[in-house]
Enzyme design. Structure first.
Site, mmCIF file in Angstrom:
data_model
loop_
_atom_site.group_PDB
_atom_site.id
_atom_site.type_symbol
_atom_site.label_atom_id
_atom_site.label_comp_id
_atom_site.label_asym_id
_atom_site.label_seq_id
_atom_site.Cartn_x
_atom_site.Cartn_y
_atom_site.Cartn_z
ATOM 1 N N HIS A 60 -39.495 115.933 105.773
ATOM 2 C CA HIS A 60 -39.991 117.093 105.028
ATOM 3 C C HIS A 60 -40.090 118.321 105.924
ATOM 4 O O HIS A 60 -40.841 118.336 106.897
ATOM 5 C CB HIS A 60 -41.362 116.744 104.454
ATOM 6 C CG HIS A 60 -41.991 117.819 103.646
ATOM 7 N ND1 HIS A 60 -43.179 118.416 104.007
ATOM 8 C CD2 HIS A 60 -41.613 118.401 102.480
ATOM 9 C CE1 HIS A 60 -43.518 119.308 103.101
ATOM 10 N NE2 HIS A 60 -42.585 119.328 102.161
ATOM 11 N N HIS A 102 -41.442 128.134 103.687
ATOM 12 C CA HIS A 102 -42.147 127.512 102.568
ATOM 13 C C HIS A 102 -43.020 128.489 101.797
ATOM 14 O O HIS A 102 -42.906 128.614 100.581
ATOM 15 C CB HIS A 102 -43.026 126.358 103.064
ATOM 16 C CG HIS A 102 -43.849 125.741 101.982
ATOM 17 N ND1 HIS A 102 -45.142 126.155 101.693
ATOM 18 C CD2 HIS A 102 -43.581 124.745 101.100
ATOM 19 C CE1 HIS A 102 -45.616 125.454 100.692
ATOM 20 N NE2 HIS A 102 -44.698 124.583 100.302
#
Length: 314
Positions: A60, A102
């Site tokens: 991730h 992100h």
């Protein structure tokens, strides 16, 4: 989706894993090299299909328990640990460049507040690509990563390709960036990521926005797509019309729900899959494995691998 384990515990497990792999923590962070074809950690299945031994493990934002998320250092470290699937997030700058980050603000993972103190709230969309390229995206995580940058999507794709890795690409907050789906596909095409090999084996596009996933499917129906969320069982057939996977937060699922997803055929006429996030500890990894998930998305891929597949690796 942000979880960062305690640094000491993460470093300890990283050292343990690298010892098993015949390396050291310092050698793992020295830069990219070609992954070993016999690495026990990589997935060999097409387009993320589970390997012979268990769920696919996705790094991730790279190996983000051990390196600053969404940086080239994080995907290089994932590669050196032996993981070929990495996940990232794509947003757009003021001047239209796609970058890998992100949050919709640069404040958490860069030094933007120091570099541009009068530009708050420091939204990605309010800065040019050239301005973002000057930011330090590593020091917040650790001084050894000082000077890491926010990569453009093109830079990121080039590095993933060089590392011979595979990509789970998230179109982040598409409501902020009209047309980002088409632009993302254009960049993927221009960088060679929409050829048959990549489409069939090395690329999945996902989003929390069902509309965004549907757009990607409509524009490139050959692509594997995933919806991030946990629809009700009653609603699952609607998603099966335009996506291949449902990727939920691990706290929201049960074995019965996973079985319901598996019972449907997705957009490509195959049983739908479930890749769950964010799982960073062994107990939870084994729990979701027992539910029958096809993949586990994790900041600490070595921890998860050891929990669900490690007994078969050596």
């Amino acid at each position: 989706m942000y979880v960062r384990p305690a640094a000491a515990a993460a470093a300890a497990f990283l050292g343990f894993t690298l010892t098993l792999l015949g390396g050291t923590a310092s050698s793992a962070a020295t830069g990219p090299s070609a992954p070993s074809p016999s690495s026990p950690f990589g997935s060999a299945g097409p387009a993320g299909a589970p390997g012979l031994l268990g769920p696919v493990v996705y790094a991730h934002r790279g190996a983000s328990a051990y390196a600053p998320e969404n940086t080239l250092a994080a995907i290089d470290l994932a590669m050196r640990l032996g993981f070929d699937w990495v996940e990232n997030d794509v947003q757009r700058t003021k001047d239209g460049e796609l970058v890998v980050v992100h949050d919709d603000t640069l404040a958490r993972t860069t030094d933007v507040e120091q570099a541009f103190p009068d530009r708050g709230p420091w939204k990605v969309k309010d800065f040019t690509a050239a301005e973002i390229a000057t930011l330090d995206a590593g020091s917040w995580f650790g001084e050894e990563f000082a000077g890491e940058r926010v990569p453009t999507l093109r830079e990121y794709l080039d590095r993933v390709q060089r590392n011979r890795q595979r990509l789970l690409l998230e179109v982040k907050k598409p409501e902020l960036y009209p047309g980002i789906e088409k632009q993302t596909l254009q960049v993927l095409d221009e960088t060679g990521w929409l050829d048959t090999d990549h489409v069939q084996r090395r690329l999945v596009v996902q989003s929390f926005s069902a509309d965004s996933v549907r757009l990607v499917h409509d524009m490139r129906p050959d692509l594997v797509t995933a919806f991030l969320g946990t629809p009700t069982v009653a609603d699952l057939p609607k998603y099966a019309q335009f996506t291949d996977r449902i990727n939920p937060w691990h706290t929201t699922i049960s074995a019965d729900w996973v079985a319901a997803v598996h019972g449907l055929l997705g957009a490509h006429g195959k049983a739908m899959e479930v890749d769950t996030w964010i799982v960073d500890d062994a107990a939870t990894a084994r729990k979701v494995q027992g539910m029958g998930v096809d993949g586990i998305i994790t900041n600490a891929p070595d921890v998860v691998y050891q929990a669900v597949l490690g007994s078969f690796a050596y």
